[in-house]
Design an enzyme around this catalytic site. Structure first.
Site, short mmCIF file in Angstrom:
data_model
loop_
_atom_site.label_atom_id
_atom_site.label_comp_id
_atom_site.label_asym_id
_atom_site.label_seq_id
_atom_site.Cartn_x
_atom_site.Cartn_y
_atom_site.Cartn_z
N ASP A 144 -11.18 3.04 3.97
CA ASP A 144 -11.51 1.61 3.90
C ASP A 144 -13.01 1.39 3.77
O ASP A 144 -13.46 0.29 3.43
CB ASP A 144 -11.03 0.91 5.19
CG ASP A 144 -9.77 0.09 4.97
OD1 ASP A 144 -9.50 -0.27 3.81
OD2 ASP A 144 -9.10 -0.21 5.97
N GLN A 204 -4.56 -1.44 9.64
CA GLN A 204 -4.47 -2.78 9.04
C GLN A 204 -5.04 -3.84 9.99
O GLN A 204 -4.66 -3.91 11.16
CB GLN A 204 -2.99 -3.09 8.71
CG GLN A 204 -2.78 -4.40 7.99
CD GLN A 204 -3.37 -4.42 6.58
OE1 GLN A 204 -3.26 -3.46 5.84
NE2 GLN A 204 -4.03 -5.51 6.23
N LYS A 208 0.84 -1.21 0.00
CA LYS A 208 0.00 0.00 0.00
C LYS A 208 0.87 1.25 0.00
O LYS A 208 0.61 2.22 -0.72
CB LYS A 208 -0.93 -0.02 1.22
CG LYS A 208 -2.08 -1.01 1.07
CD LYS A 208 -2.82 -1.26 2.37
CE LYS A 208 -3.83 -2.40 2.16
NZ LYS A 208 -4.46 -2.84 3.40
#
Ligand code: NDP
Length: 297
Positions: free
Chosen positions: A121, A98, A54
């Protein structure tokens, strides 16, 4: 029939180039550089790889990219303190924590502490509610289903009227948002899960199959309606012995070679949904930066 291989890696590269170009324009015209903050807690090797990818992709798009690596034993208060700082940092437009988290941390409290306007997200209840209500103009859609939809649109066009879609898996991050997105494009949806009876016969009715289960090679050719589009979200690590040598490799939830005999198009693993997911994260971050400046998303 031999199915087309849907090249998610190539599509993700193409989209990333467009994001990079738009990022340069945003910086030149408005002095804004999209900023993405990734928080990783602990040493989970798979998470380390995802976070590294990422960060690499964010930098390639020209973003301001920061990573906060926290100790496995960090307190919940310290994690929430960091998120509060990032929520108030004008250089940061997207915040990602994460998953999975160590057991002592409460995933829901942490995910919901991110401002909805920085929740790239798409896990905040505000964004989930907007997606479910079809109010996506200023919502963030979870990255994996957003990427899947683009790949299905490439095969079927933007409107799925008259198509049956079967989703295998009902998780909050894939199955449920996938159902909302497919319904908005007029598909008729069936969401299946571990309590569904006679899953193969349900799947055989589908023009669009999205498998997000976490079971290697579960979906076989005799589950598939001829000509169906099959999207394999699963990422499973399996051991395979070839010529006496055992190697670890990634495989999806779909038995790719078998299903390719019947379907019209299938995503491979790796090289399908995974790269698209990372690129959609960049797309959401760019969008957040644009919205923060009062520009259209
Ligand atoms: P979850 O474990 O949260 O959900 C799995 C779902 O599959 C559940 O709804 C479960 O049913 C269902 N399921 C389990 N076994 C069966 C079965 N035998 N028959 C039918 N349904 C079953 O997983 P995620 O949605 O988070 O992830 C799914 C897969 O996708 C994983 O392999 C994950 O690694 C991968 N993934 C890949 C991403 C990418 O970018 N490519 C991103 C996110 C995930 P029930 O609800 O009844 O338990």
């Amino acid at each position: 029939m031999t199915a087309k291989r849907i090249d998610g890696k190539a599509k993700a590269e193409q989209l990333a180039e467009a994001i990079k170009a738009q990022t340069a324009v945003l910086l030149k015209d408005h002095g804004i550089r999209p900023g993405l903050a990734v928080v990783i807690i602990g040493e989970d090797p798979a998470s380390q790889i995802y976070v590294r990818n990422k960060k690499r992709r964010a930098e390639a798009c020209g973003f301001h990219s920061v990573q906060h690596t926290l100790d496995e034993n960090v307190s919940q208060a310290d994690v929430l303190g960091l998120i509060d700082e990032l929520n108030n940092d004008d250089a940061i437009h997207g915040i990602l924590v994460q998953l999975p988290l160590p057991d002592h941390l409460d995933e829901q409290t942490i995910t919901q502490s991110i401002l909805p306007s920085k929740d790239v997200d798409g896990f905040h209840f505000v964004n989930i509610g907007k997606l479910t209500a079809g109010h996506t103009q200023d919502a963030f859609v979870p990255c994996t289903p957003a990427g899947c939809i683009l790949m299905i649109e490439d095969e079927l066009g933007p409107d799925f009227s008259g198509k049956n879609a079967v989703i295998i898996g009902r998780s909050n991050i894939v199955g449920k948002p996938m159902a909302s997105l497919l319904m908005q494009r007029n598909a008729t949806i069936t969401v299946t899960h571990s309590r569904t009876s006679d899953l193969p016969s349900v799947v055989r009715n589908a023009d669009i199959v999205v498998a997000a289960v976490g079971r290697p090679d579960m979906v076989k050719a005799d589950w598939i309606k001829p000509g169906a589009v099959v999207i394999d979200v699963g990422i499973n690590r399996v051991e395979k012995t070839i010529d006496g040598e055992t190697k670890s490799r990634l495989t999806g939830d779909v038995d790719y070679d078998d299903v390719c005999r019947v379907a019209s198009a299938v995503t491979p693993v790796p090289g399908g949904v995974g790269p698209m997911t990372i690129t959609m994260l960049m797309s959401n971050t760019l969008r957040s930066a644009r919205l923060s400046a009062g520009l259209p998303g």
